[in-house]
Design a protein around this motif. Sequence first.
Motif, PDB file in Angstrom:
ATOM      1  N   GLU A   1       0.926  -1.271  -0.044  1.00  0.00           N
ATOM      2  CA  GLU A   1       0.083  -0.374   0.004  1.00  0.00           C
ATOM      3  C   GLU A   1       1.069   1.356   0.363  1.00  0.00           C
ATOM      4  N   GLY A   2       0.635   1.902  -0.332  1.00  0.00           N
ATOM      5  CA  GLY A   2       0.842   3.492  -0.345  1.00  0.00           C
ATOM      6  C   GLY A   2       2.455   3.597  -1.037  1.00  0.00           C
ATOM      7  N   LEU A   3       2.492   2.848  -2.006  1.00  0.00           N
ATOM      8  CA  LEU A   3       3.644   2.762  -2.845  1.00  0.00           C
ATOM      9  C   LEU A   3       3.567   3.947  -4.446  1.00  0.00           C
ATOM     10  N   ALA A   4       2.979   3.521  -4.527  1.00  0.00           N
ATOM     11  CA  ALA A   4       2.522   4.461  -6.148  1.00  0.00           C
ATOM     12  C   ALA A   4       2.116   6.627  -5.569  1.00  0.00           C
ATOM     13  N   ASN A   5       2.424   7.247  -6.383  1.00  0.00           N
ATOM     14  CA  ASN A   5       2.769   8.394  -6.523  1.00  0.00           C
ATOM     15  C   ASN A   5       3.119   9.459  -5.789  1.00  0.00           C
ATOM     16  N   ASN A   6       4.598   8.666  -4.872  1.00  0.00           N
ATOM     17  CA  ASN A   6       5.628   9.212  -4.223  1.00  0.00           C
ATOM     18  C   ASN A   6       6.191  10.276  -5.157  1.00  0.00           C
ATOM     19  N   THR A   7       6.452  11.527  -3.868  1.00  0.00           N
ATOM     20  CA  THR A   7       7.119  12.620  -4.283  1.00  0.00           C
ATOM     21  C   THR A   7       8.284  13.034  -3.160  1.00  0.00           C
TER      22      THR A   7
ATOM     23  N   THR B   1       5.737   1.598   2.483  1.00  0.00           N
ATOM     24  CA  THR B   1       5.543   0.495   3.924  1.00  0.00           C
ATOM     25  C   THR B   1       5.022  -0.960   2.674  1.00  0.00           C
ATOM     26  N   ILE B   2       6.087  -1.925   2.928  1.00  0.00           N
ATOM     27  CA  ILE B   2       5.629  -3.411   2.595  1.00  0.00           C
ATOM     28  C   ILE B   2       5.435  -4.461   3.802  1.00  0.00           C
ATOM     29  N   THR B   3       4.433  -5.751   3.359  1.00  0.00           N
ATOM     30  CA  THR B   3       3.972  -5.987   3.668  1.00  0.00           C
ATOM     31  C   THR B   3       4.086  -7.160   3.608  1.00  0.00           C
ATOM     32  N   GLN B   4       4.908  -8.554   4.299  1.00  0.00           N
ATOM     33  CA  GLN B   4       5.223  -9.475   4.157  1.00  0.00           C
ATOM     34  C   GLN B   4       4.479 -10.509   4.440  1.00  0.00           C
ATOM     35  N   PRO B   5       3.590 -11.472   3.073  1.00  0.00           N
ATOM     36  CA  PRO B   5       2.842 -12.446   4.055  1.00  0.00           C
ATOM     37  C   PRO B   5       3.867 -13.256   3.869  1.00  0.00           C
ATOM     38  N   PRO B   6       2.777 -14.383   5.202  1.00  0.00           N
ATOM     39  CA  PRO B   6       3.632 -15.480   5.466  1.00  0.00           C
ATOM     40  C   PRO B   6       4.134 -16.833   4.047  1.00  0.00           C
TER      41      PRO B   6
ATOM     42  N   ALA C   1      13.301  -5.060   0.145  1.00  0.00           N
ATOM     43  CA  ALA C   1      12.495  -5.561   0.368  1.00  0.00           C
ATOM     44  C   ALA C   1      11.720  -5.021   1.569  1.00  0.00           C
ATOM     45  N   GLY C   2      12.584  -4.333   2.347  1.00  0.00           N
ATOM     46  CA  GLY C   2      12.370  -3.752   3.679  1.00  0.00           C
ATOM     47  C   GLY C   2      11.534  -2.072   3.395  1.00  0.00           C
ATOM     48  N   GLY C   3      11.371  -1.665   1.897  1.00  0.00           N
ATOM     49  CA  GLY C   3      11.421  -0.756   1.829  1.00  0.00           C
ATOM     50  C   GLY C   3      12.025   0.742   1.964  1.00  0.00           C
ATOM     51  N   ASP C   4      13.722  -0.078   2.491  1.00  0.00           N
ATOM     52  CA  ASP C   4      14.566   1.496   2.146  1.00  0.00           C
ATOM     53  C   ASP C   4      14.781   1.815   1.080  1.00  0.00           C
ATOM     54  N   LEU C   5      15.340   3.338   1.365  1.00  0.00           N
ATOM     55  CA  LEU C   5      15.263   3.665  -0.248  1.00  0.00           C
ATOM     56  C   LEU C   5      16.713   4.408  -0.396  1.00  0.00           C
ATOM     57  N   PHE C   6      17.236   3.768  -1.057  1.00  0.00           N
ATOM     58  CA  PHE C   6      19.189   4.841  -1.406  1.00  0.00           C
ATOM     59  C   PHE C   6      19.057   5.718  -2.462  1.00  0.00           C
TER      60      PHE C   6
ATOM     61  N   THR D   1      11.853  10.465 -12.622  1.00  0.00           N
ATOM     62  CA  THR D   1      10.661   9.483 -12.617  1.00  0.00           C
ATOM     63  C   THR D   1      11.658   8.253 -12.140  1.00  0.00           C
ATOM     64  N   VAL D   2      11.597   7.802 -11.400  1.00  0.00           N
ATOM     65  CA  VAL D   2      11.970   6.318 -10.563  1.00  0.00           C
ATOM     66  C   VAL D   2      11.463   5.001 -10.594  1.00  0.00           C
ATOM     67  N   THR D   3      11.231   3.969 -11.439  1.00  0.00           N
ATOM     68  CA  THR D   3       9.834   2.753 -11.935  1.00  0.00           C
ATOM     69  C   THR D   3      11.266   1.710 -10.783  1.00  0.00           C
ATOM     70  N   PHE D   4      10.427   1.456  -9.522  1.00  0.00           N
ATOM     71  CA  PHE D   4      10.445  -0.076  -8.878  1.00  0.00           C
ATOM     72  C   PHE D   4      10.442  -0.843  -9.103  1.00  0.00           C
ATOM     73  N   GLN D   5      10.336  -2.169  -9.081  1.00  0.00           N
ATOM     74  CA  GLN D   5       9.099  -3.420  -8.646  1.00  0.00           C
ATOM     75  C   GLN D   5       9.354  -4.318  -7.333  1.00  0.00           C
ATOM     76  N   VAL D   6       8.478  -4.525  -7.103  1.00  0.00           N
ATOM     77  CA  VAL D   6       8.436  -5.351  -5.934  1.00  0.00           C
ATOM     78  C   VAL D   6       7.939  -6.886  -6.066  1.00  0.00           C
ATOM     79  N   THR D   7       8.655  -7.587  -5.821  1.00  0.00           N
ATOM     80  CA  THR D   7       8.569  -9.388  -5.932  1.00  0.00           C
ATOM     81  C   THR D   7       8.014 -10.134  -5.348  1.00  0.00           C
TER      82      THR D   7
END
Length: 204
Positions: free
Chosen positions: A9-15, A34-39, A87-92, A104-110
Amino acid sequence: AEQEPLGAEGLANNTIVVLESPYLVDAAYYRYFTITQPPGISLSAQTLSVTNDFLFSRDAAGLAASRAARNGTGGTPGCAGCPTMNAGGDLFFALEPRQYGVSTVTFQVTATPVSNASGAAQSTSFDLDLVVAPVNDPPSASVPASVNVVEAPGPSQVPGFASLISTGPPNEAWQTPLFTVQTVPGAPGMFDVPPAITADGTLA
């Protein structure tokens, strides 16, 4: 068991807005996303693309030590300081000195199921706008402590009175220098016209 959806949640439209700097800035925003990791799921993250990558440092050697300590950072963008996330949501990211603009940076979480889970890998991609706002650096010039002129009627000029004129770093070369001259009080009638310095450094 059915795989739970990836919580992103909340990944898109960040500035993010930062200021241009005269120095290399190595920035870290911990838990920015904020990334929630399912079991039963293994997460990975990577950078897919970066626009205007001139904004980010090419100093791979200078960044190597700090980048090596960032566990889980995935993706190999086209420059050493380009934005990455883990994957922990840290940005560098690391800014190139004296550059400004919008990237504009495009990320992907898998999310990939581990051996005891079922289901196919799920991916989500999103954009981050990173705005590097310009900062107007102060101009500089060199002027002599005094100048001698011969008393004579009519206007006088001293070419090159101001030298080493700079409007700032190269990305501010388009600016025009403006000089302000203050006369010492107590000498009425010395000047028919108050002295001025032109943009090229001529005293008139």
